[in-house]
Design a protein around this motif. Sequence first.
Motif, PDB file in Angstrom:
ATOM      1  N   GLY A  76       0.829  -1.199   0.000  1.00  0.00           N
ATOM      2  CA  GLY A  76       0.000   0.000   0.000  1.00  0.00           C
ATOM      3  C   GLY A  76       0.864   1.249   0.000  1.00  0.00           C
ATOM      4  O   GLY A  76       2.093   1.183  -0.046  1.00  0.00           O
ATOM      5  N   ARG A  77       0.211   2.404   0.068  1.00  0.00           N
ATOM      6  CA  ARG A  77       0.923   3.692   0.055  1.00  0.00           C
ATOM      7  C   ARG A  77       0.784   4.371   1.414  1.00  0.00           C
ATOM      8  O   ARG A  77      -0.307   4.423   1.995  1.00  0.00           O
ATOM      9  CB  ARG A  77       0.341   4.619  -1.025  1.00  0.00           C
ATOM     10  CG  ARG A  77       1.157   5.910  -1.214  1.00  0.00           C
ATOM     11  CD  ARG A  77       0.416   6.919  -2.074  1.00  0.00           C
ATOM     12  NE  ARG A  77       0.252   6.484  -3.448  1.00  0.00           N
ATOM     13  CZ  ARG A  77       1.108   6.734  -4.434  1.00  0.00           C
ATOM     14  NH1 ARG A  77       2.228   7.389  -4.177  1.00  0.00           N
ATOM     15  NH2 ARG A  77       0.850   6.336  -5.656  1.00  0.00           N
ATOM     16  N   PHE A 113      -4.390   1.115   7.408  1.00  0.00           N
ATOM     17  CA  PHE A 113      -3.711   0.323   8.427  1.00  0.00           C
ATOM     18  C   PHE A 113      -2.674   1.195   9.126  1.00  0.00           C
ATOM     19  O   PHE A 113      -1.963   1.959   8.472  1.00  0.00           O
ATOM     20  CB  PHE A 113      -3.007  -0.888   7.804  1.00  0.00           C
ATOM     21  CG  PHE A 113      -3.934  -1.869   7.147  1.00  0.00           C
ATOM     22  CD1 PHE A 113      -4.395  -2.994   7.839  1.00  0.00           C
ATOM     23  CD2 PHE A 113      -4.348  -1.689   5.833  1.00  0.00           C
ATOM     24  CE1 PHE A 113      -5.248  -3.903   7.226  1.00  0.00           C
ATOM     25  CE2 PHE A 113      -5.198  -2.588   5.212  1.00  0.00           C
ATOM     26  CZ  PHE A 113      -5.656  -3.703   5.923  1.00  0.00           C
ATOM     27  N   ASN A 114      -2.568   1.079  10.431  1.00  0.00           N
ATOM     28  CA  ASN A 114      -1.522   1.769  11.197  1.00  0.00           C
ATOM     29  C   ASN A 114      -0.327   0.848  11.322  1.00  0.00           C
ATOM     30  O   ASN A 114      -0.442  -0.259  11.856  1.00  0.00           O
ATOM     31  CB  ASN A 114      -2.043   2.164  12.573  1.00  0.00           C
ATOM     32  CG  ASN A 114      -3.081   3.265  12.495  1.00  0.00           C
ATOM     33  OD1 ASN A 114      -3.017   4.125  11.622  1.00  0.00           O
ATOM     34  ND2 ASN A 114      -4.050   3.245  13.394  1.00  0.00           N
ATOM     35  N   THR A 115       0.819   1.301  10.819  1.00  0.00           N
ATOM     36  CA  THR A 115       1.995   0.434  10.781  1.00  0.00           C
ATOM     37  C   THR A 115       3.210   1.124  11.387  1.00  0.00           C
ATOM     38  O   THR A 115       3.248   2.347  11.532  1.00  0.00           O
ATOM     39  CB  THR A 115       2.340   0.033   9.329  1.00  0.00           C
ATOM     40  OG1 THR A 115       2.757   1.215   8.618  1.00  0.00           O
ATOM     41  CG2 THR A 115       1.145  -0.587   8.616  1.00  0.00           C
ATOM     42  N   PHE A 141       3.946  -4.550   3.858  1.00  0.00           N
ATOM     43  CA  PHE A 141       3.820  -4.687   5.306  1.00  0.00           C
ATOM     44  C   PHE A 141       3.051  -5.958   5.653  1.00  0.00           C
ATOM     45  O   PHE A 141       2.272  -6.472   4.849  1.00  0.00           O
ATOM     46  CB  PHE A 141       3.141  -3.452   5.916  1.00  0.00           C
ATOM     47  CG  PHE A 141       1.691  -3.279   5.537  1.00  0.00           C
ATOM     48  CD1 PHE A 141       0.669  -3.656   6.408  1.00  0.00           C
ATOM     49  CD2 PHE A 141       1.332  -2.735   4.308  1.00  0.00           C
ATOM     50  CE1 PHE A 141      -0.664  -3.500   6.062  1.00  0.00           C
ATOM     51  CE2 PHE A 141      -0.001  -2.568   3.961  1.00  0.00           C
ATOM     52  CZ  PHE A 141      -1.002  -2.954   4.840  1.00  0.00           C
ATOM     53  N   GLU A 142       3.308  -6.426   6.841  1.00  0.00           N
ATOM     54  CA  GLU A 142       2.662  -7.627   7.359  1.00  0.00           C
ATOM     55  C   GLU A 142       1.626  -7.205   8.388  1.00  0.00           C
ATOM     56  O   GLU A 142       1.928  -6.403   9.285  1.00  0.00           O
ATOM     57  CB  GLU A 142       3.700  -8.536   8.017  1.00  0.00           C
ATOM     58  CG  GLU A 142       3.232  -9.964   8.243  1.00  0.00           C
ATOM     59  CD  GLU A 142       3.329 -10.819   6.983  1.00  0.00           C
ATOM     60  OE1 GLU A 142       2.271 -11.297   6.550  1.00  0.00           O
ATOM     61  OE2 GLU A 142       4.436 -10.993   6.447  1.00  0.00           O
ATOM     62  N   TYR A 192       3.512  -4.214  10.501  1.00  0.00           N
ATOM     63  CA  TYR A 192       4.905  -3.751  10.447  1.00  0.00           C
ATOM     64  C   TYR A 192       5.375  -3.684   8.999  1.00  0.00           C
ATOM     65  O   TYR A 192       5.115  -4.589   8.200  1.00  0.00           O
ATOM     66  CB  TYR A 192       5.810  -4.693  11.253  1.00  0.00           C
ATOM     67  CG  TYR A 192       5.654  -4.525  12.739  1.00  0.00           C
ATOM     68  CD1 TYR A 192       6.410  -3.573  13.429  1.00  0.00           C
ATOM     69  CD2 TYR A 192       4.742  -5.303  13.449  1.00  0.00           C
ATOM     70  CE1 TYR A 192       6.274  -3.413  14.805  1.00  0.00           C
ATOM     71  CE2 TYR A 192       4.592  -5.144  14.826  1.00  0.00           C
ATOM     72  CZ  TYR A 192       5.357  -4.195  15.492  1.00  0.00           C
ATOM     73  OH  TYR A 192       5.211  -4.029  16.850  1.00  0.00           O
ATOM     74  N   ILE A 193       6.086  -2.590   8.666  1.00  0.00           N
ATOM     75  CA  ILE A 193       6.613  -2.383   7.316  1.00  0.00           C
ATOM     76  C   ILE A 193       7.920  -3.164   7.176  1.00  0.00           C
ATOM     77  O   ILE A 193       8.826  -3.042   8.008  1.00  0.00           O
ATOM     78  CB  ILE A 193       6.858  -0.883   7.038  1.00  0.00           C
ATOM     79  CG1 ILE A 193       5.533  -0.111   7.096  1.00  0.00           C
ATOM     80  CG2 ILE A 193       7.535  -0.684   5.684  1.00  0.00           C
ATOM     81  CD1 ILE A 193       5.705   1.395   7.058  1.00  0.00           C
TER      82      ILE A 193
END
Length: 291
Positions: free
Chosen positions: A4-5, A23-25, A46-47, A55-56
Motif C-alpha cells: 500500500g501507500r 492500516f496503522n503500521t 507490510f505484514e 509492520y513495514i
Amino acid sequence: MRTGRIVKLVSGVYQVDVKGELFNTKPRGLFRKKKLSPIVGDMVDFEVENEKEGYIYHIHERKNFLKRPPVSNIDRLIIVMSAKSPDFSAQLLDRFLVIAHSYHLKPQIIVTKVDLLSDEEYEQLNQQLAIYDQLGYMVNTKGQDDTTSTLFKDIAGELIVLSGQSGVGKSTLLNQLNPELSLETQHISKALNRGRHTTRHVELYSINNGYIADTPGFSALDFDHIDKEQLKHHFREINEAGALCKFRDCMHLKEPQCYVKAKVENGDISQMRYNHYVQLYEELAQRKERY
C-alpha cells in the motif's frame, strides 16, 4: 504480506492505504540499521499483525522525493501563491520553482485570492504571470468564489503536492474539493503578512481517484542541496540560453560574451527573473564561504 501507500505519519505511526482500507503500521528495526526511513508517498510492503495494525518490511524504489517536507513519488507539484494577504511575490515564486526543478519535479502555479485585487493590481499581477506562461508553466488564477474541481478533475492515479507559504489557501482548496475534510484554516497575521501554520504534518487526501498532499507552510526554503554552479540549470530560460555562451562554465554574471546577459539586455529574458537568479546565486555563494 500487503502492499500500500503511506498517506500519513504521526508520532512514529505510518498510516498505509490499501485500496481505501487504512492500516496503522511501524517500520521494522532493519530500517534504522540502514539509516532509511519511510516517508509519506512511499509504496511499502507490510505484514498485518492484527486487524488494522502491522509492520513495514520493505520500501519500494522511489521515482522522486522532496526532502522538506518529506514526500515521495510525486507526479505534480502545485505551487500555491496568493495575490493578496500574503501579497504575491515573484521572487518567492522563483525560489519555489528552483526547489521544484532541483528535485526534477513538474511544477504548476496557482494564484489564489485574485478577487481581492483592484483592477490596477490585477493588471500588474497578470503582467508578471505572463512571464511564467511564456516559459511554459501552467498558470491558473482563482478567486474565493471559483470552483476548483476543473483544476483537479483529471488526477486519477496521480500524487499531487500542494506547496506554498502559510495562509495562501492550500487547505481552503482542499476543503472546496472535498468539504468532508473540514481542514482547519486561519486568518492572516496582518503584522507579518503571512498565515499561521494550520497544517502540522504531511498528509495525503484521496480525491478524484488520486492523492493530494497538503504540506506545512514554509517559513524558510531549504537550498542546502543546491550548489551555486547548478543554480543556472534551474531557471529554464537561463539554462537554455546558457548553452550558447562562449564559455561552458559561464555563470552569467561578469563573464565576457555571455549570451544570457545579451538576452536580458534585449528583453528576451525577463530582467526580474535574472535579478532573482543573481540574488539567489550570491546567497548560495556566501553560504558556501561561511562553511
